[in-house]
Design a protein around this motif. Sequence first.
Motif, PDB file in Angstrom:
ATOM      1  N   LYS A  92       0.848  -1.195   0.000  1.00  0.00           N
ATOM      2  CA  LYS A  92       0.000   0.000   0.000  1.00  0.00           C
ATOM      3  C   LYS A  92       0.879   1.238   0.000  1.00  0.00           C
ATOM      4  N   PRO A  93       0.370   2.354  -0.502  1.00  0.00           N
ATOM      5  CA  PRO A  93       1.177   3.592  -0.472  1.00  0.00           C
ATOM      6  C   PRO A  93       1.650   3.945   0.933  1.00  0.00           C
ATOM      7  N   GLU A  94       0.865   3.620   1.938  1.00  0.00           N
ATOM      8  CA  GLU A  94       1.264   3.927   3.312  1.00  0.00           C
ATOM      9  C   GLU A  94       2.403   3.047   3.826  1.00  0.00           C
ATOM     10  N   ASP A  95       2.812   2.062   3.039  1.00  0.00           N
ATOM     11  CA  ASP A  95       3.996   1.276   3.393  1.00  0.00           C
ATOM     12  C   ASP A  95       5.287   1.984   2.985  1.00  0.00           C
ATOM     13  N   THR A  96       5.166   3.096   2.283  1.00  0.00           N
ATOM     14  CA  THR A  96       6.339   3.850   1.850  1.00  0.00           C
ATOM     15  C   THR A  96       7.122   4.349   3.054  1.00  0.00           C
ATOM     16  N   ALA A  97       8.406   4.003   3.087  1.00  0.00           N
ATOM     17  CA  ALA A  97       9.260   4.360   4.216  1.00  0.00           C
ATOM     18  C   ALA A  97      10.668   3.854   3.944  1.00  0.00           C
ATOM     19  N   VAL A  98      11.587   4.263   4.792  1.00  0.00           N
ATOM     20  CA  VAL A  98      12.901   3.624   4.831  1.00  0.00           C
ATOM     21  C   VAL A  98      12.802   2.464   5.810  1.00  0.00           C
ATOM     22  N   TYR A  99      13.185   1.295   5.363  1.00  0.00           N
ATOM     23  CA  TYR A  99      13.103   0.075   6.172  1.00  0.00           C
ATOM     24  C   TYR A  99      14.494  -0.255   6.724  1.00  0.00           C
ATOM     25  N   TYR A 100      14.546  -0.474   8.030  1.00  0.00           N
ATOM     26  CA  TYR A 100      15.803  -0.753   8.715  1.00  0.00           C
ATOM     27  C   TYR A 100      15.780  -2.156   9.303  1.00  0.00           C
ATOM     28  N   CYS A 101      16.876  -2.848   9.134  1.00  0.00           N
ATOM     29  CA  CYS A 101      17.065  -4.152   9.743  1.00  0.00           C
ATOM     30  C   CYS A 101      17.672  -3.960  11.135  1.00  0.00           C
ATOM     31  N   ASN A 102      17.255  -4.788  12.065  1.00  0.00           N
ATOM     32  CA  ASN A 102      17.776  -4.739  13.432  1.00  0.00           C
ATOM     33  C   ASN A 102      18.112  -6.143  13.892  1.00  0.00           C
ATOM     34  N   ALA A 103      19.182  -6.264  14.644  1.00  0.00           N
ATOM     35  CA  ALA A 103      19.558  -7.566  15.195  1.00  0.00           C
ATOM     36  C   ALA A 103      20.151  -7.388  16.584  1.00  0.00           C
ATOM     37  N   GLU A 104      19.784  -8.282  17.479  1.00  0.00           N
ATOM     38  CA  GLU A 104      20.363  -8.316  18.825  1.00  0.00           C
ATOM     39  C   GLU A 104      21.460  -9.372  18.794  1.00  0.00           C
ATOM     40  N   VAL A 105      22.696  -8.916  18.890  1.00  0.00           N
ATOM     41  CA  VAL A 105      23.852  -9.776  18.642  1.00  0.00           C
ATOM     42  C   VAL A 105      24.761  -9.845  19.861  1.00  0.00           C
ATOM     43  N   ARG A 106      25.219 -11.072  20.129  1.00  0.00           N
ATOM     44  CA  ARG A 106      26.310 -11.252  21.096  1.00  0.00           C
ATOM     45  C   ARG A 106      27.559 -11.555  20.280  1.00  0.00           C
ATOM     46  N   PRO A 107      28.495 -10.589  20.188  1.00  0.00           N
ATOM     47  CA  PRO A 107      29.653 -10.777  19.302  1.00  0.00           C
ATOM     48  C   PRO A 107      30.568 -11.938  19.708  1.00  0.00           C
ATOM     49  N   THR A 108      30.760 -12.129  20.998  1.00  0.00           N
ATOM     50  CA  THR A 108      31.584 -13.237  21.480  1.00  0.00           C
ATOM     51  C   THR A 108      30.855 -13.913  22.633  1.00  0.00           C
ATOM     52  N   ARG A 109      31.358 -15.046  23.059  1.00  0.00           N
ATOM     53  CA  ARG A 109      30.740 -15.785  24.160  1.00  0.00           C
ATOM     54  C   ARG A 109      30.659 -14.952  25.424  1.00  0.00           C
TER      55      ARG A 109
END
Length: 121
Positions: free
Chosen positions: A86-103
């Motif tokens: 839909k036109p209202e879906d127009t936006a910049v979409y950002y990916c997000n992740a919760e990451v543990r880089p090391t143990r």
Amino acid sequence: QVHLVESGGGLEQAGGTLRLSCAASGSIFMIENMGWYRQAPGKQRELVARITSGGTTNYADSVKGRFTISRDNAENTVYLQMNSLKPEDTAVYYCNAEVRPTRWSRMDDYWGQGTQVTVSS
């Protein structure tokens, strides 16, 4: 360092489909939640969809039944299939992740650079 790289945005007509991808790379021990957010001009960033490492999903009411989030844990990649745009879906979409880089690291939030999705009426 962890990097998230999005791809798949673009211009689509109302009723069309787009598929976004986001690949995480770098120092990654584990990724918990991954998700997609979006920000339209003049509006706050909002959650679109999120998925846990176990596959549990949740969606914004505005996209339920139209968007599907999925992930490939082996490839550290999350996807967003967007149907019936839909036109209202127009936006910049950002990916997000919760990451543990090391143990031994704490879990931190990481963001992609954003990809533009434009839906014309």
